[in-house]
Design a protein around this motif. Sequence first.
Motif, PDB file in Angstrom:
ATOM      1  N   LYS A 125       0.840  -1.186   0.000  1.00 14.61           N
ATOM      2  CA  LYS A 125       0.000   0.000   0.000  1.00 14.61           C
ATOM      3  C   LYS A 125       0.881   1.244   0.000  1.00 14.61           C
ATOM      4  CE  LYS A 125      -3.535  -2.168   2.940  1.00 14.61           C
ATOM      5  NZ  LYS A 125      -4.203  -2.070   4.257  1.00 14.61           N
ATOM      6  N   GLU A 128      -2.875   5.136   1.242  1.00 15.79           N
ATOM      7  CA  GLU A 128      -3.746   3.984   1.482  1.00 15.79           C
ATOM      8  C   GLU A 128      -3.626   3.506   2.925  1.00 15.79           C
ATOM      9  OE1 GLU A 128      -4.095   1.713  -2.792  1.00 15.79           O
ATOM     10  OE2 GLU A 128      -2.172   1.608  -1.751  1.00 15.79           O
ATOM     11  N   TYR A 129      -2.417   3.536   3.477  1.00 18.68           N
ATOM     12  CA  TYR A 129      -2.250   3.186   4.892  1.00 18.68           C
ATOM     13  C   TYR A 129      -3.000   4.171   5.780  1.00 18.68           C
ATOM     14  CZ  TYR A 129       1.084  -0.683   4.781  1.00 18.68           C
ATOM     15  OH  TYR A 129       1.676  -1.912   4.620  1.00 18.68           O
TER      16      TYR A 129
END
Length: 261
Positions: A54, A58-59
């Motif tokens: 990711k 996205e994290y």
Amino acid sequence: MTEEELLESTDLFLLDLDGTVYLSEKPIGDMIGTLSRLRKMGKRIGYLTNNCSKTVREYEVSLRRIGILEDGDRIFTPGVAAAELLKTEYRGKRVHVLGTDAMKNYLAEEGIALVDADPEVCLLAYDTCVTFERLKRFNEFLQTGAPYLATHADAVCPTDGFPMPDVGAFIAFFEYASGRRPDVVCGKPHTALWRCVQKAYGLPAERVCMVGDRLYTDIRFGNRHGLRTALVLTGDATEADAAVSEDKPDLILQDFNGIFG
């Protein structure tokens, strides 16, 4: 070192994710409460993962959904370190990446010239959509002698069930197929990722604690760069492993919630 001594001597906790903070994105014990308590004490929280499937964005979304990311926390991945390395030591080079589309998009946004043919640099990252054709092409590029970078070298990724193959397993695959190992590894325990942390925080190493479940990545990373270290027994390593390892933590905890005794 006791839990109290570690808390007193630490301004920044760098936390691994898989096997340390959560398993299969399920927080371990009262991790949300533990992190909140640390923040109220004025401790800073950074997440330092070797999993680069990711992007940081996205994290951020997933960690907020899980409940373990608050304003002021930072996330560092080998993808971030790889981008910094490519922009400095390999500036302007054509790069072929074996990795996820998310990783490729992130590198492209960072100004890295990505190519599918005739690369000047090869980057091995975590690829959840790998095919034989992709493996074959990357292996051919390695044999042209182009510089070979890898995001990290973890053999497996801890999950709630059986561990999944990680980039370290692919490094072994390509060593057999091409005879080459990476010229540079960006993730823990190597220096490229620590440079990103230093740039973000500017804290002295002795006021930083690396917390993780792996001796050969997390604890070695901390020891190599002069950090405090805490090993948790919720992922890869056991107490028996720690007893015979050359990578010695300052403290061993059953899980990170035990930092408060």
